[in-house]
Design a protein around this motif. Structure first.
Motif, short mmCIF file in Angstrom:
data_model
loop_
_atom_site.label_atom_id
_atom_site.label_comp_id
_atom_site.label_asym_id
_atom_site.label_seq_id
_atom_site.Cartn_x
_atom_site.Cartn_y
_atom_site.Cartn_z
N GLU A 140 44.02 29.04 47.91
CA GLU A 140 42.85 29.23 48.78
C GLU A 140 41.72 29.89 48.00
OE1 GLU A 140 41.75 31.95 52.58
OE2 GLU A 140 43.28 30.42 52.96
N LYS A 141 40.52 29.40 48.23
CA LYS A 141 39.34 29.90 47.50
C LYS A 141 39.16 31.40 47.67
CE LYS A 141 34.35 29.14 47.07
NZ LYS A 141 33.18 28.36 47.58
N ALA A 142 39.52 31.93 48.84
CA ALA A 142 39.33 33.36 49.10
C ALA A 142 40.05 34.24 48.09
CB ALA A 142 39.80 33.68 50.51
N LEU A 143 41.16 33.75 47.55
CA LEU A 143 41.96 34.56 46.62
C LEU A 143 41.56 34.37 45.16
CD1 LEU A 143 45.58 34.37 48.10
CD2 LEU A 143 43.67 35.87 48.72
N ALA A 144 40.49 33.65 44.91
CA ALA A 144 40.09 33.36 43.53
C ALA A 144 39.98 34.61 42.65
CB ALA A 144 38.77 32.59 43.53
N PRO A 145 39.44 35.73 43.13
CA PRO A 145 39.38 36.92 42.27
C PRO A 145 40.76 37.46 41.88
CG PRO A 145 37.83 37.14 44.10
CD PRO A 145 38.69 35.97 44.40
N LEU A 146 41.80 37.08 42.62
CA LEU A 146 43.15 37.58 42.35
C LEU A 146 44.04 36.53 41.70
CD1 LEU A 146 43.61 39.42 45.75
CD2 LEU A 146 43.47 40.53 43.50
N THR A 147 43.56 35.31 41.58
CA THR A 147 44.36 34.24 41.00
C THR A 147 43.72 33.65 39.75
OG1 THR A 147 43.31 32.63 42.49
CG2 THR A 147 45.39 33.62 43.22
N GLY A 148 42.61 34.22 39.32
CA GLY A 148 41.94 33.75 38.12
C GLY A 148 42.58 34.32 36.86
N PRO A 149 41.81 34.43 35.79
CA PRO A 149 42.37 34.87 34.50
C PRO A 149 42.83 36.32 34.49
CG PRO A 149 39.98 34.62 34.37
CD PRO A 149 40.40 34.04 35.67
N ARG A 150 42.34 37.15 35.39
CA ARG A 150 42.66 38.58 35.33
C ARG A 150 44.07 38.90 35.84
NH1 ARG A 150 39.33 43.49 38.41
NH2 ARG A 150 40.72 45.20 37.76
N PHE A 151 44.54 38.16 36.87
CA PHE A 151 45.80 38.50 37.53
C PHE A 151 46.79 37.35 37.46
CE2 PHE A 151 42.64 41.17 39.60
CZ PHE A 151 43.28 42.38 39.76
N PHE A 152 48.06 37.67 37.67
CA PHE A 152 49.09 36.64 37.91
C PHE A 152 49.84 37.01 39.18
CE2 PHE A 152 51.25 39.80 35.26
CZ PHE A 152 52.47 39.96 35.89
N SER A 153 50.39 36.00 39.85
CA SER A 153 51.23 36.22 41.02
C SER A 153 52.68 36.30 40.55
CB SER A 153 51.07 35.08 42.03
OG SER A 153 51.97 35.23 43.10
N THR A 154 53.40 37.31 41.01
CA THR A 154 54.74 37.54 40.48
C THR A 154 55.77 36.53 40.97
OG1 THR A 154 55.25 39.08 42.28
CG2 THR A 154 54.32 40.01 40.26
N LEU A 155 55.58 36.01 42.18
CA LEU A 155 56.57 35.10 42.76
C LEU A 155 56.28 33.68 42.30
CD1 LEU A 155 59.01 35.16 44.73
CD2 LEU A 155 57.42 34.42 46.52
N PRO A 156 57.25 33.00 41.66
CA PRO A 156 57.02 31.61 41.24
C PRO A 156 56.62 30.74 42.42
CG PRO A 156 59.05 32.48 40.29
CD PRO A 156 58.58 33.50 41.29
N GLN A 157 55.64 29.88 42.20
CA GLN A 157 55.13 29.04 43.28
C GLN A 157 55.94 27.75 43.39
OE1 GLN A 157 52.61 30.33 45.36
NE2 GLN A 157 53.25 32.10 44.14
#
Length: 279
Positions: free
Chosen positions: A203-220
């Motif tokens: 979702e576009k809303a999460l772009a600041p948290l899913t871009g190059p700075r962060f990773f999501s810990t749970l495999p998608q």
């Protein structure tokens, strides 16, 4: 932060000197007995579904899941305190049953209100600083809570939040994420942001948290969901733990609370547990 919140929390902010003095007061084993290896952090995020369903029946299932997870830091959403129904703060109740956690709670309602609903963080680490924020737009009644903790002598920031839930509220979630990111310190302290975002990582809303700075810990994995389909939810991963790429390395991640006991689940969400190495 208001007095009632601070009474529920771990007490005063700790200075480095105070922490060093306290460390010399107690046996070393008591200080580290339940902390993971140095520079490694274990976290859980879990939406506890306030007191919906049969809360007295769900509570021990939730506590059992959290005990088995053995996390150092637990981020909770939909935490309710309702004096009109003699319901104590749910985060405090959970912490009392788990033992060895300090409790930190923030809600849009002021301390002393008959009913308060918000986010909580439970931690085994010393807390150096804490602050909460009401997120824009204020009429959606969403909050964020940040704790700065000392982990093996170094500071990390952990933020818990819960975003707008309506499926068509992408624009609201965008505003909330932007407000959250603008509020956070810019002092290069390692940062983790976790909670129920009511949005998948695409979702576009999460772009600041899913871009190059962060990773999501749970495999998608396409077969993974953090919404409990047994409760009538569509399968989606909307509960996340985001960590800064330059400051953390993923070690492991999995769901918790996803196995029923006698057909009962702890919540209408599954929790997410992650182990991160601070680098």
């Amino acid at each position: 932060m208001a007095r009632e919140d601070r009474q529920m929390m771990a007490g005063p902010v700790f200075s480095r000197r105070a922490l060093l003095l306290a460390a010399g007061t107690f046996p070393l084993t008591s200080c580290v007995a339940h902390i993971t290896e140095p520079r490694t952090v274990q976290l859980v995020t879990f939406n506890i579904w306030h007191d919906a369903g049969d809360w007295p029946q769900r509570l021990p299932l939730l506590v059992q899941s959290l005990k088995q997870a053995g996390a150092d830091i637990i981020i909770l959403q939909e935490v309710l305190q309702d004096k009109t129904r003699a319901l104590p703060n749910q985060a405090q109740t959970i912490a009392d049953m788990l033992g060895e956690y300090s409790v930190h709670f923030f809600a849009t309602e002021p301390p002393g209100s008959l009913k308060r609903y918000g986010n909580a963080i439970l931690t085994r680490f010393p807390v150096m600083d804490e602050v909460g924020k009401k997120l824009e737009p204020l009429n959606d009644y969403r909050t964020a809570l940040r704790l700065r903790m000392s982990v093996a002598g170094s500071a990390i920031d952990v933020v818990g939040t819960h975003l707008a839930s309506q499926p068509d509220a992408g624009a609201v979630r965008t505003l909330q994420v932007n407000d959250l990111m603008d509020w956070l310190p810019r002092d290069h302290t390692p940062l983790i942001v976790a909670g129920d975002f009511n949005a998948t990582v695409d979702e576009k809303a999460l772009a600041p948290l899913t871009g190059p700075r962060f990773f999501s810990t749970l495999p998608q994995d396409p077969s993974t969901t953090t919404l409990n389909p047994a409760m009538g939810h569509r399968e989606r991963v909307i509960d996340h733990i985001f960590a800064e790429r330059k400051r953390f390395e993923p070690v492991a991640a999995r769901r918790i609370g996803d196995v029923p006991e006698d057909g009962k689940y702890p919540s209408d969400h599954f929790g997410v547990r992650a182990t991160l190495r601070v680098v």
